[in-house]
Write an enzyme that holds these catalytic residues in place. Structure first.
Site, PDB file in Angstrom:
ATOM      1  N   ASP A   8      10.902 107.498  16.129  1.00 12.63           N
ATOM      2  CA  ASP A   8      10.409 107.304  17.621  1.00 12.63           C
ATOM      3  C   ASP A   8      10.860 109.191  18.236  1.00 12.63           C
ATOM      4  O   ASP A   8      11.272 109.716  18.574  1.00 12.63           O
ATOM      5  CB  ASP A   8      11.584 106.511  18.726  1.00 12.63           C
ATOM      6  CG  ASP A   8      10.500 106.592  19.972  1.00 12.63           C
ATOM      7  OD1 ASP A   8       9.705 106.563  20.078  1.00 12.63           O
ATOM      8  OD2 ASP A   8      11.152 105.933  20.750  1.00 12.63           O
ATOM      9  N   GLU A 479       7.508 106.439  14.938  1.00 11.87           N
ATOM     10  CA  GLU A 479       6.157 105.794  16.230  1.00 11.87           C
ATOM     11  C   GLU A 479       6.361 107.087  16.135  1.00 11.87           C
ATOM     12  O   GLU A 479       7.125 108.034  16.739  1.00 11.87           O
ATOM     13  CB  GLU A 479       7.340 104.742  16.326  1.00 11.87           C
ATOM     14  CG  GLU A 479       6.076 104.139  17.791  1.00 11.87           C
ATOM     15  CD  GLU A 479       6.754 103.464  18.718  1.00 11.87           C
ATOM     16  OE1 GLU A 479       6.580 103.707  19.925  1.00 11.87           O
ATOM     17  OE2 GLU A 479       7.456 102.581  18.563  1.00 11.87           O
ATOM     18  N   HIS A 559      -2.954  85.582  25.705  1.00 11.09           N
ATOM     19  CA  HIS A 559      -3.281  86.377  25.770  1.00 11.09           C
ATOM     20  C   HIS A 559      -4.983  86.272  25.081  1.00 11.09           C
ATOM     21  O   HIS A 559      -5.383  85.243  24.599  1.00 11.09           O
ATOM     22  CB  HIS A 559      -2.811  86.978  24.209  1.00 11.09           C
ATOM     23  CG  HIS A 559      -1.426  87.259  24.198  1.00 11.09           C
ATOM     24  ND1 HIS A 559      -0.597  86.620  24.564  1.00 11.09           N
ATOM     25  CD2 HIS A 559      -0.767  88.232  24.296  1.00 11.09           C
ATOM     26  CE1 HIS A 559       0.864  87.273  24.622  1.00 11.09           C
ATOM     27  NE2 HIS A 559       0.721  88.245  24.268  1.00 11.09           N
TER      28      HIS A 559
END
Length: 984
Positions: A8, A479, A559
């Protein structure tokens, strides 16, 4: 049976994890500083660069003026020494009662001057010689300068010279409603008096002419030499050596971004994408003639409006293109400047591209004009073209452009043209066991942002440390935080959004308490959406009552783009609706579910207008199926940003991996269906969704350990997990009505989600591993920053701080303050502290070392002695009674124990305060909640935002030792090293 590393990567942090055969073996965090000014985002090197630039500029001006003084002294038979200043004192020639140089410049046009006054006029004009080349000024400054130059040019039409204009308009004129005089020269951040250099040169020529007419005798050679020296300009450097190589042909340089061929390529790309989008959304097929009609309009005028585009394509004026914003579909401002400067010409396409290349690379106007003279251009064209400012390059060369553009003119997309030509990005065949430095790869020219380069450097450091410890791996998942690759203002905007988001959540928590709702993430989100939607259901428009919020079954968070189809779990994809509406919508978009009911759809359109733009666009989207066909979900699962692809390719192209299984296809891109690759760039959206689903709490951004949790999630975000998760969400959406009818509880869902956990007890295992982490920080040994503060002060200003004149002299002797050019300045940064121990008493002492000491190559040898405010004691000489222990730099790891503590604790050294002879230290993970009883004694003023201890006196520490922490957080005691001298 894979070995996987996950990272990350943020702009000041690296979270990492290592899993083998699905077992979490290790994880950790590396924290480092951003190489930028935290307030402005400017490079830390900028103050030094500006200071160096100013020193060079002043040195050049001094040399130029000295040259002129020699010329004047020889011609006018004056004493050169009279024009030199020594020890900052005024030169002899300028002492006494003198007429202002502005008045002299006016008189020079009307009467004979003395030799001394004529000398002052020449030197005054040469010292402040106006603006000439402002190409390299920033846009804001350039605009202000050009505006002022134009305004002053208009006023100058009424005067013989600049000197006469300044004297009559501003000299000894009072400001309006004030007893202060108007400034004749510009002050800081003022551009009103900006004058073009050419006008000042004309003034000096006129003065020479007038003085000769009045009878002043001087040689023609003297006049020519004075004008040459006074207005001499150093040739600017050529930057052609900094241009990167083509992605396809590594022996070819990249094409200038502002060349005609580059403009054609960019225009073709945009037009073809537009036509393909119309084909996918409207089913309209356009011909090669349509493409050429649009392209010709761009190449003729440099612009193409949306209105023109619709007309040429036979679309109605009210048709709205995807992403339509503003007036222009394509606007090439630099191309418009280029064709305007060229005017009528008979140049070939190749010549035009070469001209654009010269304008881009040659920054010196004289050299550029010489280069342009070899083309079939007249003088007006050369003059106009030499004023243009071009910069930047594409990633590909003219050679590549000449290959792909003919196919693109046939309507083929760029990637299709590349495939047909078998053009492939050059790859490195020599894979290494360890990742080489970024600046040793062919990606080195892709990034110049120092913040991003620091993040890549630290990523490589951690990666190579893991490879050294555990060996080769099969896969690496990465990421990149969304702020990586953003500039300072963009990151500030993100930070502002995060702070606003945090505040909104806290406000919602308080509201939950008032309404008697459970304080959980679901209710907090419901309340935020409730307020954002002005208390109306997003689909039905019905008013939502407080009692509805208190009834768990009445409302649902929906959503907008179904999660199973989009993997979009962002706040901008969520609305609050009545459960009945959610049951009707199921696994569809709002338009798919309600678009056939015109009355309801009109109501939804009205409701959506009150929501944020991003949310509004999702609700009103009628073409989501087309986005699904274009791997919209994949883009939410995989990071397709340029900077992410760059880090991915850098790793993939230069690192040697363990072989993947035979049935895995490594030739496909990671966004292509069925792909199996060594390196994948995961989206933060996916990480966020899995973090929530697997039961990890929301990020505490003050606590460094959350980076490791994200890295662990990234390590396990494989295709099978993602598919299981997607199926789970799809079942939630599709069977919504049935599930609510059966009153299936949230606990049932929690049990069900365990089926796609990576292994049994996953969450607890991860949390246990996280608790073992020691956060790593690199020691900052390199001296940086200014040698001293910019402000020069009088000695008297320090009397109060140091107890009078004697105290100031003592402070200067000890190096607490410095004398530079006869004036006093405060010290720059203390970049190092040397720790000593008394051989008999075992008390510790600190010798502060500043950047000025490093620059002077003088190693201080006196330790700070504590003194009261307003007095200064003699510092203590570190003689044979003391022994050197170690040197501390920012972020050095130390083990300390105060007299009140039960046991020693590891802390990072932040700073040393000489006035109190004390340390400032911080906890490695900055985690407030886990402070032990012993740590609370040390960090008595800690809070949720920072766990820092200030004023830790060093003399009586029971334990004071230095340790070394590796990139992976492994801690070892520092070996003794001799005190490092600057001269070595």
């Amino acid at each position: 049976m894979a070995r996987i590393l996950a990272f990350d990567i943020g702009i000041s942090s690296i979270g990492w994890a290592f899993s083998e055969n699905d077992e979490l073996k290790d994880c950790g965090v590396r924290i480092f500083t951003k190489v930028e000014n935290p307030k402005t985002g400017e490079s830390l090197a900028l103050p030094r660069r500006l200071a160096r630039s100013a020193r060079k500029r002043l040195a050049r001006r001094k040399a130029r003026l000295n040259h002129l003084k020699h010329l004047i002294a020889n011609e006018f038979k004056l004493n050169y020494e009279d024009y030199q200043s020594f020890d900052e004192s005024l030169a002899k020639a300028y002492k006494g009662s003198l007429i202002s140089p502005y008045e002299l410049r006016f008189r020079a046009l009307n009467e004979l001057l003395s030799k001394q006054d004529f000398a002052r006029v020449i030197l005054h004009i040469a010292k402040r010689r106006g603006y000439d080349d402002i190409k390299n000024s920033d846009d804001k400054e350039k605009g202000a300068i050009l505006k002022a130059i134009k305004q002053n040019e208009e006023k100058l039409a009424n005067y013989q010279s600049v000197g006469e204009y300044l004297y009559k308009e501003y000299f000894q004129k009072f400001k309006e409603n004030s007893k202060e005089f108007t400034n004749v020269r510009n002050k800081k951040e003022s551009y009103e008096r900006c004058i073009a250099q050419s006008f000042l040169k004309d003034e000096l020529k006129l003065i020479f002419k007038k003085q000769r007419e009045f009878g002043f005798s001087f040689s023609k050679k003297f006049e020519e030499e004075v004008l040459s020296v006074a207005f001499y300009k150093r040739a600017l450097k050529d930057f052609s050596h900094l241009v990167g190589n083509c992605s396809f042909f590594t022996d070819e340089k990249r094409a200038p971004k502002n060349s005609p061929l580059a403009f054609m390529f960019v225009a073709l790309t945009r037009i073809i994408n537009l036509l393909n989008n119309l084909k996918n959304t409207e089913g309209i097929l356009y011909t090669k003639d349509d493409l050429n009609a649009l392209l010709n309009e761009v190449l003729k005028n440099g612009t193409l409006t949306y209105k023109q585009t619709k007309k040429l394509l036979g679309l109605s004026d009210d048709y709205e293109f995807k992403g339509e914003k503003g007036t222009y579909f394509i606007e090439f401002k630099k191309y418009k400047e280029f064709i305007k400067a060229l005017g009528e010409h008979n140049l070939s396409q190749d010549d035009l591209n070469e001209i654009a290349k010269d304008i881009t690379l040659i920054k010196d106007e004289i050299k550029l004009k010489k280069a342009l003279a070899k083309y079939d251009l007249n003088q007006n064209q050369i003059d106009s073209l030499s004023k243009l400012e071009f910069k930047d390059h594409l990633n590909i060369s003219f050679k590549a452009l000449k290959l792909v553009t003919p196919l693109m003119l046939e309507g083929k997309k760029y990637d299709e043209a590349c495939n047909e030509l078998n053009l492939k990005v050059a790859i490195n065949e020599d894979k290494k066991d360890f990742l080489p430095a970024f600046n040793e790869t062919y990606y080195k020219d892709e990034v110049t942002n120092p913040v991003v380069l620091r993040a890549i450097k630290e990523y490589r450091k951690v990666l190579n440390a893991l490879l050294k410890k555990y060996g080769k791996v099969h896969k690496i998942n990465i990421e990149l935080a969304r702020e990586v690759g953003k500039n300072h203002s963009q990151r500030a905007k993100i930070e502002k959004e995060q702070n606003e988001n945090y505040k909104a959540k806290k406000d919602a928590e308080l509201e939950c308490e008032k309404l008697g709702l459970k304080i959980n993430s679901k209710n907090i989100l419901k309340l935020r959406l409730f307020k954002e939607q002005k208390e109306f259901c997003a689909y039905s428009g019905e008013k939502i009552k407080i009692s509805d919020l208190q009834d768990e079954k009445m409302l649902e968070i929906d959503h907008i783009y179904p999660y199973s189809r989009s993997f979009d779990d962002s706040y901008m994809n969520k609305v609050l609706v009545f459960t009945k509406q959610n049951q009707e919508k199921l696994n569809q978009t709002p338009f798919e579910a309600f678009g056939n009911d015109s009355a309801k759809w009109q109501k939804i359109e009205v409701l959506a207008k009150n929501l944020p733009t991003k949310k509004q666009k999702r609700i009103l989207d009628k073409n989501y199926k087309d986005k699904e066909q274009k791997n919209f979900k994949d883009r939410n699962l995989n990071d397709t940003r340029y900077i992410a692809r760059l880090v991915l390719n850098y790793t993939k192209d230069y690192l040697d991996f363990l072989p993947l299984s035979d049935d895995e296809n490594t030739k496909l891109n990671d966004t292509q269906k069925g792909s199996k690759v060594h390196v994948e760039a995961k989206s933060g959206m996916l990480t966020s969704a899995l973090r929530h689903t697997w039961g990890f709490s929301a990020k505490d951004r003050n606590n460094h350990l959350h980076h490791a949790i994200d890295a662990v999630i990234i390590a396990y975000a494989n295709n099978s997990i993602v598919k299981a998760f997607s199926d789970f969400k799809k079942e939630q959406e599709s069977n919504s009505a049935e599930l609510y009818a059966k009153k299936i509880s949230e606990l049932d869902y929690k049990n069900k989600r365990k089926f796609f956990e990576p292994f049994s007890g996953f969450r607890q295992k991860v949390l246990d591993k996280i608790d073992e982490i020691f956060v790593s920080k690199p020691e900052r040994k390199k001296p940086s920053g200014a040698l001293h503060e910019e402000t020069f002060r009088k000695e008297e200003e320090f009397y109060q701080s140091y107890g009078g004149k004697e105290g100031v002299l003592k402070a200067l002797e000890l190096g607490k303050i410095r004398k530079v050019n006869g004036k006093i300045v405060k010290n720059g940064d203390m970049f190092r502290v040397d720790i000593f121990k008394h051989k008999k008493t075992n008390k510790f002492y600190a010798v502060p070392i500043y950047t000025m000491d490093f620059a002077l190559k003088v190693l201080p040898n006196k330790a700070v002695a504590r003194s009261k405010k307003g007095e200064i004691k003699d510092w203590i000489l570190m003689d044979e009674n003391y022994e050197f222990c170690f040197s501390l730099y920012k972020d050095s790891l130390i083990l300390i124990q105060t007299k009140d503590m039960q046991e020693p604790e590891f802390v990072y050294y932040n700073a040393f305060t000489s006035s109190t002879v004390s340390l400032i230290v911080s906890k490695h993970d900055n985690k407030f909640e886990t402070l032990s009883k012993n740590q609370k004694i040390l960090f008595k003023n800690a809070n949720e935002k920072e766990v820092i201890a200030k004023s830790i006196g060093i003399q009586n520490l029971k334990v004071f030792e230095k340790y070394i922490v590796s990139a992976l957080g492994e801690v070892t005691k520092a070996e003794f090293r001799q005190r490092e001298d600057f001269k070595k």
